[in-house]
Design an enzyme around this catalytic site. Structure first.
Site, PDB file in Angstrom:
ATOM      1  N   GLU A  38      16.667  29.295 -29.548  1.00  0.00           N
ATOM      2  CA  GLU A  38      18.083  29.031 -29.762  1.00  0.00           C
ATOM      3  C   GLU A  38      18.470  28.042 -28.670  1.00  0.00           C
ATOM      4  OE1 GLU A  38      21.293  28.446 -29.006  1.00  0.00           O
ATOM      5  OE2 GLU A  38      21.753  30.499 -28.401  1.00  0.00           O
TER       6      GLU A  38
ATOM      7  N   GLU B 170      23.039  19.538 -23.064  1.00  0.00           N
ATOM      8  CA  GLU B 170      22.027  20.347 -22.324  1.00  0.00           C
ATOM      9  C   GLU B 170      20.633  19.807 -22.581  1.00  0.00           C
ATOM     10  OE1 GLU B 170      22.045  24.722 -22.659  1.00  0.00           O
ATOM     11  OE2 GLU B 170      24.173  24.638 -23.148  1.00  0.00           O
TER      12      GLU B 170
ATOM     13  N   HIS C 285      24.865  35.196 -20.961  1.00  0.00           N
ATOM     14  CA  HIS C 285      24.105  36.051 -21.890  1.00  0.00           C
ATOM     15  C   HIS C 285      25.042  37.005 -22.627  1.00  0.00           C
ATOM     16  CE1 HIS C 285      20.325  34.422 -20.629  1.00  0.00           C
ATOM     17  NE2 HIS C 285      20.743  34.516 -19.376  1.00  0.00           N
TER      18      HIS C 285
ATOM     19  N   GLY D 281      13.097  30.147 -24.211  1.00  0.00           N
ATOM     20  CA  GLY D 281      14.427  30.351 -23.653  1.00  0.00           C
ATOM     21  C   GLY D 281      14.967  31.671 -24.160  1.00  0.00           C
TER      22      GLY D 281
HETATM   23  N1  J7C Z   1      12.118  26.797 -20.304  1.00  0.00           N
HETATM   24  C1  J7C Z   1      12.419  28.119 -20.285  1.00  0.00           C
HETATM   25  N2  J7C Z   1      13.651  28.601 -20.527  1.00  0.00           N
HETATM   26  C2  J7C Z   1      14.617  27.699 -20.811  1.00  0.00           C
HETATM   27  C3  J7C Z   1      14.356  26.316 -20.847  1.00  0.00           C
HETATM   28  C4  J7C Z   1      13.053  25.866 -20.559  1.00  0.00           C
HETATM   29  N3  J7C Z   1      12.739  24.579 -20.560  1.00  0.00           N
HETATM   30  N4  J7C Z   1      15.512  25.663 -21.132  1.00  0.00           N
HETATM   31  C5  J7C Z   1      16.452  26.620 -21.285  1.00  0.00           C
HETATM   32  N5  J7C Z   1      15.925  27.843 -21.085  1.00  0.00           N
HETATM   33  C6  J7C Z   1      16.609  29.143 -21.197  1.00  0.00           C
HETATM   34  C7  J7C Z   1      17.831  29.288 -20.288  1.00  0.00           C
HETATM   35  O1  J7C Z   1      17.505  29.778 -19.012  1.00  0.00           O
HETATM   36  C8  J7C Z   1      18.693  30.248 -21.082  1.00  0.00           C
HETATM   37  O2  J7C Z   1      18.336  31.591 -20.893  1.00  0.00           O
HETATM   38  C9  J7C Z   1      18.433  29.806 -22.504  1.00  0.00           C
HETATM   39  O3  J7C Z   1      17.135  29.211 -22.510  1.00  0.00           O
HETATM   40  C10 J7C Z   1      19.450  28.717 -22.859  1.00  0.00           C
HETATM   41  C11 J7C Z   1      20.076  28.872 -24.185  1.00  0.00           C
HETATM   42  N6  J7C Z   1      21.053  27.799 -24.226  1.00  0.00           N
HETATM   43  C12 J7C Z   1      21.509  27.268 -25.345  1.00  0.00           C
HETATM   44  N7  J7C Z   1      22.371  26.319 -25.273  1.00  0.00           N
HETATM   45  N8  J7C Z   1      21.117  27.704 -26.494  1.00  0.00           N
END
Ligand code: J7C
Length: 405
Positions: A187, A196, A88, A121
């Protein structure tokens, strides 16, 4: 196929594979096969009930039943990582990324009035907080699966946004929202855009929660490629062995190729000067029409006319996304992670050829890029590059890069 005297090993098929031609062997998930030889890292010579043929190595797995039940999404590890601050901090410190998100909200603040927004997310909740502070939405549902959500809730209170922003902790696929939304912002982009495969969660949420005619942010995404030189990386990992303290260590080069060039190099910064041609967009994703099934295999073509002579060491890939404007006559906000833009935490992804090719201005490099999602490990993929160089030289080649499995 010559069986090379290695003792045969038993493997389990992780998923179904349908043979293409008589040289290959069809298998079903759970089949136990004997692997006689591993002539390449991609294809193994195997036997099932007395029939022999090639099977993709990625479909086979050695080990006990417990491992077979490992989560193909690796959610524990994935959300575990996002439950700590390291990532983060990296994302928030990325000015291009975070400012682009802020600009989207600022430039669309009038249109966001009374709208319902889902921030999928949300992480520490930065986009949701921008929405609450810089526009007047009716509600923002901030969805986050990792343990960070508990802190996000606290950040929302501390910044007095709790009347507008509701933090929902859970996987977006599982959370219940009290209503459909006008805007789905997320994002989700990973290395080489798709790594991912968080985009799958976004597409599923679109089907479930975005009202007819609602807005997707980003609205489109592009993967871009350029042939490049990478002198210092090549010198550091490969040329190094040519003269190691005055000694010839070149017999280690095949090992170096396997260890350093088989997978792409993440977080590579390609200087503008290292690009041998103008970049070419190889994939364009429309976030309104893209389907989860489209993600299994995506192919793009490229044709470059080289504008620079030098060593063609490999290809650099990056992505850009656009957030369409909701305002009358407004311009889209673009986030570009390429060598011609301000650097971002994604940097670029470098794909090294096994052997560099000496090229000249006016030479052509044409070919294709194919992204294949790993049939088992759903957050992973392979990137296959096929190229054909013509002009002052004529060399064609192909290479498949696992990312990571
Ligand atoms: N549901 C909720 N949060 C998610 C999900 C999902 N299916 N997939 C990813 N995240 C959150 C994850 O925990 C992180 O905080 C952020 O989204 C990822 C951002 N990553 C990225 N490559 N942009």
């Amino acid at each position: 196929m010559e069986e090379n005297g290695e003792p045969p090993e038993e493997y389990v098929a992780l998923c179904n594979f349908t043979a293409n031609g008589s040289e290959q062997l069809s298998v079903n998930r759970g089949d136990r096969l004997i692997v006689h030889a591993k002539p390449s890292s991609d294809w193994w010579w195997a036997e099932l009930q007395g029939v022999k043929g090639y099977v993709p190595a990625s479909h086979l797995h050695q080990g006990d039943a417990a491992e077979e039940e490992e989560d193909p999404w690796q959610d524990e590890e994935y959300f575990g990582n996002y439950g700590t601050l390291k990532l983060h901090l990296e994302m928030l410190s990325d000015k291009s990324r975070t400012e682009a998100c802020r600009q989207v909200i600022v430039h669309n603040s009038a249109s966001l009035q009374s709208k319902v927004i889902m921030d999928l997310g949300c992480g520490t909740g930065i986009v949701s907080l921008f929405c609450a502070k810089l526009a007047q939405p009716a509600a923002v549902y901030a969805v986050e699966a990792s343990a960070m959500a508990q802190y996000t809730r606290e950040l929302v209170r501390r910044n007095t946004c709790e009347a507008v922003v509701t933090v929902l902790q859970g996987r977006a696929e599982e959370v219940q929202l009290p209503e459909q939304v006008d805007v789905l912002v997320s994002e989700w982009m990973g290395n080489c855009l798709l790594f991912e495969y968080m985009v799958e969660s976004v597409l599923l949420a679109r089907e479930r929660w975005l009202r007819e005619g609602g807005t997707m942010w980003p609205s489109s995404a592009t993967l871009t490629l350029v042939p490049c030189q990478a002198h210092s990386y090549y010198a550091e990992k490969m040329a190094f062995w040519e003269n190691t303290y005055g000694l010839d260590f070149t017999p280690l080069q095949p090992l170096a190729r396997q260890e350093f060039f088989a997978k792409p190099k993440f977080s590579h910064v390609t200087a503008r000067d290292d690009c041998l041609a103008s970049p070419h967009d190889v994939l364009d994703l429309d976030m309104y029409t893209l389907q989860v099934s489209d993600l299994e295999e995506m192919e793009g073509q490229f044709q470059f006319c080289l504008e620079k002579s030098g060593q063609f060491h490999g290809f650099t890939a990056w992505f850009s996304v656009r957030f369409e404007s909701l305002e009358e006559g407004g311009a889209a906000v673009e986030l570009d992670t390429g060598p011609n833009a301000e650097p971002t935490h994604w940097k670029q992804t470098l794909f090294m050829l096994d052997t560099p090719i000496v090229v000249h201005v006016g030479d052509r490099v044409q070919g294709s890029l194919i992204l294949r999602r790993n049939p088992v490990w759903r957050r992973h993929m392979t990137v296959t590059l096929n190229w054909d160089v013509s002009g002052s030289v004529h060399e064609a080649g192909s290479k498949t890069f696992p990312m990571w499995r």
